[in-house]
Design an enzyme around this catalytic site. Structure first.
Site, mmCIF file in Angstrom:
data_model
loop_
_atom_site.group_PDB
_atom_site.id
_atom_site.type_symbol
_atom_site.label_atom_id
_atom_site.label_comp_id
_atom_site.label_asym_id
_atom_site.label_seq_id
_atom_site.Cartn_x
_atom_site.Cartn_y
_atom_site.Cartn_z
ATOM 1 N N ASP A 7 -17.156 33.005 2.917
ATOM 2 C CA ASP A 7 -17.643 31.840 3.640
ATOM 3 C C ASP A 7 -17.059 30.585 3.010
ATOM 4 O OD1 ASP A 7 -19.381 30.605 5.677
ATOM 5 O OD2 ASP A 7 -20.458 29.800 3.949
ATOM 6 N N GLU A 9 -17.341 26.034 3.071
ATOM 7 C CA GLU A 9 -17.934 24.789 3.537
ATOM 8 C C GLU A 9 -16.808 23.763 3.615
ATOM 9 O OE1 GLU A 9 -20.867 24.665 4.690
ATOM 10 O OE2 GLU A 9 -21.548 26.596 3.916
ATOM 11 N N GLU A 52 -22.423 13.544 8.441
ATOM 12 C CA GLU A 52 -22.914 14.713 9.182
ATOM 13 C C GLU A 52 -22.576 16.020 8.475
ATOM 14 O OE1 GLU A 52 -19.186 13.111 11.342
ATOM 15 O OE2 GLU A 52 -20.963 12.332 10.298
ATOM 16 N N HIS A 149 -26.644 24.851 3.846
ATOM 17 C CA HIS A 149 -25.567 25.832 3.836
ATOM 18 C C HIS A 149 -24.897 25.817 2.460
ATOM 19 C CE1 HIS A 149 -24.833 26.275 8.411
ATOM 20 N NE2 HIS A 149 -26.093 25.923 8.176
ATOM 21 N N ASP A 154 -24.514 31.979 1.424
ATOM 22 C CA ASP A 154 -24.300 32.490 2.781
ATOM 23 C C ASP A 154 -23.519 33.801 2.761
ATOM 24 O OD1 ASP A 154 -25.636 30.276 3.585
ATOM 25 O OD2 ASP A 154 -23.986 29.372 4.705
#
Length: 228
Positions: A7, A9, A52, A149, A154
């Site tokens: 995963d 980010e 965001e 997250h 994750d």
């Protein structure tokens, strides 16, 4: 079979328009079971962090300022994943970002086989939510620590989801944890069912069968039955 649950980010959703990877998390599996071996790093994206994006993963530009650049960790990352199959939730997103990072360094794109758990989930549960949180709820996987997250967390959750999507724990793993089912029943008496004794069936050939066999043998050149 070695697999890597992976995963990332990022600073946003557009890998080709300036967004960058800020965290990579990987969990190693052998035969769908986590080994405890993992890879994790934060990255300096060399740019600002949109509000965001920070709201999703909580990684600020200040926090990432002293973290390594992707160029510094690319070798270690590729050495960890090797040519293993990658297990990713919404794989096109993460693969797109990683390939964009590799392209900036003039390195070749990832050629690993990829399993997309979103596609598996949508095929198994048509019309149902396929987010990681939704799948954790479906399979009763504890994700209470997932307030934001995080690539490594994750990946760890996805490893459990992937196991369930592939059919869940094998029955022998459940039996192995149940002493009552695996302990030899030494004190249980053997039960022998009474059966009627039947006489042996006759197998001697009839006179007609003997005559037919002799006629058959005579028609064979150098028949084995005539040897000796």
């Amino acid at each position: 079979m070695r697999e890597i649950v992976l995963d990332t980010e990022t600073t946003g959703i557009d890998a080709l328009n300036g967004d960058r990877v800020v965290e990579i998390g990987c969990v190693e599996l052998f035969n769908h079971v986590a080994t405890g071996n993992h890879y994790h790093t934060y990255l300096n994206p060399e740019r600002d962090m949109p509000a965001e994006a920070e709201a999703v993963h909580g990684l600020s530009a200040t926090f990432l300022a002293d973290k390594p650049l992707f160029a510094a960790v690319a070798g270690d990352f590729l050495e960890f994943i090797q040519d293993s199959q990658l297990v990713i939730h919404n794989a096109s997103f993460d693969i797109g970002f990683l390939n964009a990072e590799l392209a900036r360094l003039g390195m070749r794109k990832l050629g690993n086989p990829v399993v997309d758990t979103v596609k598996i989930a949508r095929k198994r549960f048509p019309g149902a939510p396929a987010s990681l949180d939704a799948l954790c709820r479906r399979f009763n996987i504890d994700n209470s620590n997932r307030t934001l997250h995080g690539a490594l967390l994750d990946s760890q959750l996805l490893a459990e989801v992937y196991l369930e999507l592939m059919g869940g724990r094998q029955p022998d793993l459940v039996l192995a944890n149940n002493p009552a089912l695996t302990q030899p029943m030494l004190d249980t008496p053997a039960v022998t069912a009474a059966r009627p004794v039947r006489p042996a069936r006759p197998h001697a050939p009839s006179a007609e069968e003997v005559a037919a066999h002799e006629a058959f043998v005579k028609g064979i050149k150098n028949a084995l039955w005539n040897a000796g």
